[in-house]
Design a protein around this motif. Structure first.
Motif, short mmCIF file in Angstrom:
data_model
loop_
_atom_site.label_atom_id
_atom_site.label_comp_id
_atom_site.label_asym_id
_atom_site.label_seq_id
_atom_site.Cartn_x
_atom_site.Cartn_y
_atom_site.Cartn_z
N ARG A 72 0.83 -1.21 0.00
CA ARG A 72 0.00 0.00 0.00
C ARG A 72 0.86 1.26 0.00
NH1 ARG A 72 -2.84 -2.65 4.17
NH2 ARG A 72 -2.13 -1.13 5.71
N THR A 73 1.88 1.27 0.84
CA THR A 73 2.72 2.47 0.98
C THR A 73 3.43 2.79 -0.32
OG1 THR A 73 3.07 1.96 3.32
CG2 THR A 73 4.57 3.54 2.31
N LEU A 74 4.04 1.80 -0.95
CA LEU A 74 4.75 2.06 -2.21
C LEU A 74 3.79 2.39 -3.34
CD1 LEU A 74 7.85 2.02 -2.78
CD2 LEU A 74 7.14 1.14 -0.55
N LEU A 75 2.61 1.76 -3.36
CA LEU A 75 1.62 2.10 -4.37
C LEU A 75 1.23 3.57 -4.24
CD1 LEU A 75 -0.35 1.24 -6.63
CD2 LEU A 75 -2.00 0.67 -4.84
N PHE A 76 0.99 4.02 -3.03
CA PHE A 76 0.65 5.43 -2.83
C PHE A 76 1.81 6.32 -3.24
CE2 PHE A 76 0.54 9.44 -0.72
CZ PHE A 76 -0.80 9.78 -0.61
N ASP A 105 -4.41 -7.36 -8.95
CA ASP A 105 -4.61 -7.80 -10.34
C ASP A 105 -4.13 -6.66 -11.24
OD1 ASP A 105 -5.56 -8.33 -12.92
OD2 ASP A 105 -7.41 -9.26 -12.21
N TYR A 106 -3.05 -6.87 -11.93
CA TYR A 106 -2.48 -5.82 -12.78
C TYR A 106 -3.51 -5.24 -13.73
CZ TYR A 106 0.01 -3.71 -16.69
OH TYR A 106 0.41 -2.84 -17.68
N ARG A 107 -4.31 -6.10 -14.36
CA ARG A 107 -5.28 -5.63 -15.35
C ARG A 107 -6.32 -4.71 -14.73
NH1 ARG A 107 -6.93 -11.39 -17.60
NH2 ARG A 107 -6.74 -11.72 -15.35
N ALA A 108 -6.76 -5.06 -13.52
CA ALA A 108 -7.77 -4.24 -12.85
C ALA A 108 -7.20 -2.86 -12.49
CB ALA A 108 -8.27 -4.95 -11.60
N LEU A 167 10.16 -1.18 -18.36
CA LEU A 167 9.79 -2.57 -18.09
C LEU A 167 8.83 -3.11 -19.13
CD1 LEU A 167 9.47 -2.40 -14.19
CD2 LEU A 167 11.38 -3.28 -15.56
N GLY A 168 8.88 -2.54 -20.33
CA GLY A 168 8.16 -3.12 -21.46
C GLY A 168 6.77 -2.58 -21.72
N GLU A 169 6.28 -1.66 -20.88
CA GLU A 169 4.93 -1.11 -21.09
C GLU A 169 5.01 0.25 -21.76
OE1 GLU A 169 2.36 -2.87 -20.60
OE2 GLU A 169 3.13 -4.49 -19.34
N GLU A 170 3.90 0.65 -22.40
CA GLU A 170 3.89 1.90 -23.14
C GLU A 170 3.67 3.10 -22.23
OE1 GLU A 170 0.99 1.65 -26.19
OE2 GLU A 170 1.99 0.03 -27.28
N ARG A 171 2.84 2.95 -21.22
CA ARG A 171 2.49 4.07 -20.37
C ARG A 171 3.32 4.07 -19.08
NH1 ARG A 171 -0.14 7.83 -23.33
NH2 ARG A 171 -1.94 6.95 -24.44
N LYS A 172 3.55 5.27 -18.56
CA LYS A 172 4.34 5.43 -17.34
C LYS A 172 3.72 4.67 -16.18
CE LYS A 172 6.10 9.10 -14.28
NZ LYS A 172 6.20 10.57 -14.06
N LEU A 212 3.40 0.06 -12.24
CA LEU A 212 2.73 -1.12 -11.70
C LEU A 212 3.63 -2.36 -11.84
CD1 LEU A 212 -0.95 -0.67 -12.97
CD2 LEU A 212 -0.10 -0.34 -10.63
N ARG A 213 4.31 -2.47 -12.95
CA ARG A 213 5.23 -3.59 -13.15
C ARG A 213 6.40 -3.51 -12.16
NH1 ARG A 213 2.16 -7.29 -15.51
NH2 ARG A 213 1.63 -6.84 -17.68
#
Length: 340
Positions: free
Chosen positions: A102-106, A131-134, A161-166, A171-172
């Motif tokens: 939670r802390t790092l996500l925030f 869930d990454y997709r959610a 890390l291979g994704e298009e958006r920041k 999240l990755r």
């Protein structure tokens, strides 16, 4: 070893004039911004205490403080830190893995509205149900609506890390940290610096961000390191230190911050300034570091002739009055909530 060397010529208004200080083997000659550092801290803390007591404005007769926005002297008292402590760390499941998640996500987004959006849309924020997709769906929809996902307080660079958006790459990154046992490694660290070095080992997390993140994690009940253990000066603090001591302090900024923390009582007394701390808690290294950032901004108006490193000459944010109560709930292990 830090030694205070004072010119004992007294001034009836400001106390003994500070001649020079010795830090890390160097003799530093303070500029006028150095005494401004202490006057700013005293005045800014007085504003905080007036707001906390819900006193009527004006809270200060300082025109710069009244016009512009500055963070609190104590990092933990600032609005975003209060949200981290009260709404993120100590709300929800208290297993360390979930607290870390939670802390790092925030903190990756560092924006309360983003946290509220995620919490509202995905329900309870915990690693087991992640869930990454959610999460991506929620954030991508907000991005598509033109909503700002990240705070402008400081830049959080995107890992590749291979994704298009920041936000997807972030999240990755969080997934990577969780799956590589970062929570366990941080909790198993023997010092705050060692915990910081765990975070520093991940992509796109540089020294400044790793230090800010470990300070936030250290608010949790599971971690019990002192905020006096060590400090990492950020760019703003380096600017403020340059304005206080000139180029002679380059390269020893961490030692300068420790000097400030160690001698704070002496300087408040020297200048005859009131400062009772945060319910008796003295300024810690992280607070002194932040104060250098704020004094850098303050000095752009108060001391426009004294240059820092960045060359910035304006304070961007103006103060906006608010009637909302000031939250003041701190990590219970500090023992400050009983004194309110």
């Amino acid at each position: 070893m830090v030694t205070l060397l004072q010119d004992r010529k007294a001034s009836s208004r400001s106390g003994p004039v500070l001649g020079r200080v010795r830090v890390a083997g160097r003799e530093l000659r303070p500029t006028p911004v150095f005494d401004t550092y202490w006057r700013f801290a005293s005045a800014r803390q007085a504003v905080y205490e007036a707001r906390l007591a819900r006193r009527a404005q004006p809270w200060t007769d300082d025109p710069i403080l009244a016009k512009h926005r500055f963070t609190n002297c104590y990092r933990a008292a600032d609005r975003v830190s209060q949200a981290v402590i009260g709404d993120v760390i100590y709300q929800g499941p208290q297993e360390w893995e979930d607290v870390f998640f939670r802390t790092l996500l925030f903190k990756i987004f560092n924006k309360e509205s983003t946290w509220r959006l995620i919490s509202h849309e995905v329900g309870e924020v915990c690693w087991e149900a992640y869930d990454y997709r959610a999460y991506d769906q929620v954030l991508s929809a907000a991005f598509g609506r033109g909503e700002r996902l990240y705070s402008a307080a400081y830049i959080v660079p995107p890992p590749q890390l291979g994704e298009e958006r920041k936000h997807r790459n972030h999240l990755r990154l969080l997934e990577m940290m969780m799956m590589s046992r970062a929570p366990e490694k941080v909790l198993g660290a023997s010092t705050l610096r060692e915990a910081y070095e765990v975070l520093l080992g991940y992509p796109a997390i540089g020294p400044f961000l790793a230090y800010q993140f470990v300070i936030d994690l250290n608010y949790a009940a599971e971690m019990s390191f002192s905020e006096m253990d060590f400090v990492v000066p950020g760019p703003g603090a380096r600017d403020g230190i340059r304005k206080c001591f000139g180029p002679a302090a380059d390269g020893i900024e961490a030692e300068v911050i420790r000097y400030i923390a160690d001698t704070q009582d002496e300087h408040f007394a020297r200048l005859g300034l009131p400062f009772s701390g945060l319910r008796g808690r003295s300024l810690q290294l992280i607070d002194c570091q932040n104060l250098f950032c704020e004094v850098d901004k303050y000095a752009r108006v108060a001391h426009p002739d004294i240059a820092g490193i960045s060359g910035r000459s304006r304070i961007k944010q103006t103060y906006r009055s608010s009637t909302a109560p000031v939250p003041a709930w701190f990590p219970p292990k500090w023992g400050l909530n009983e004194s309110c």
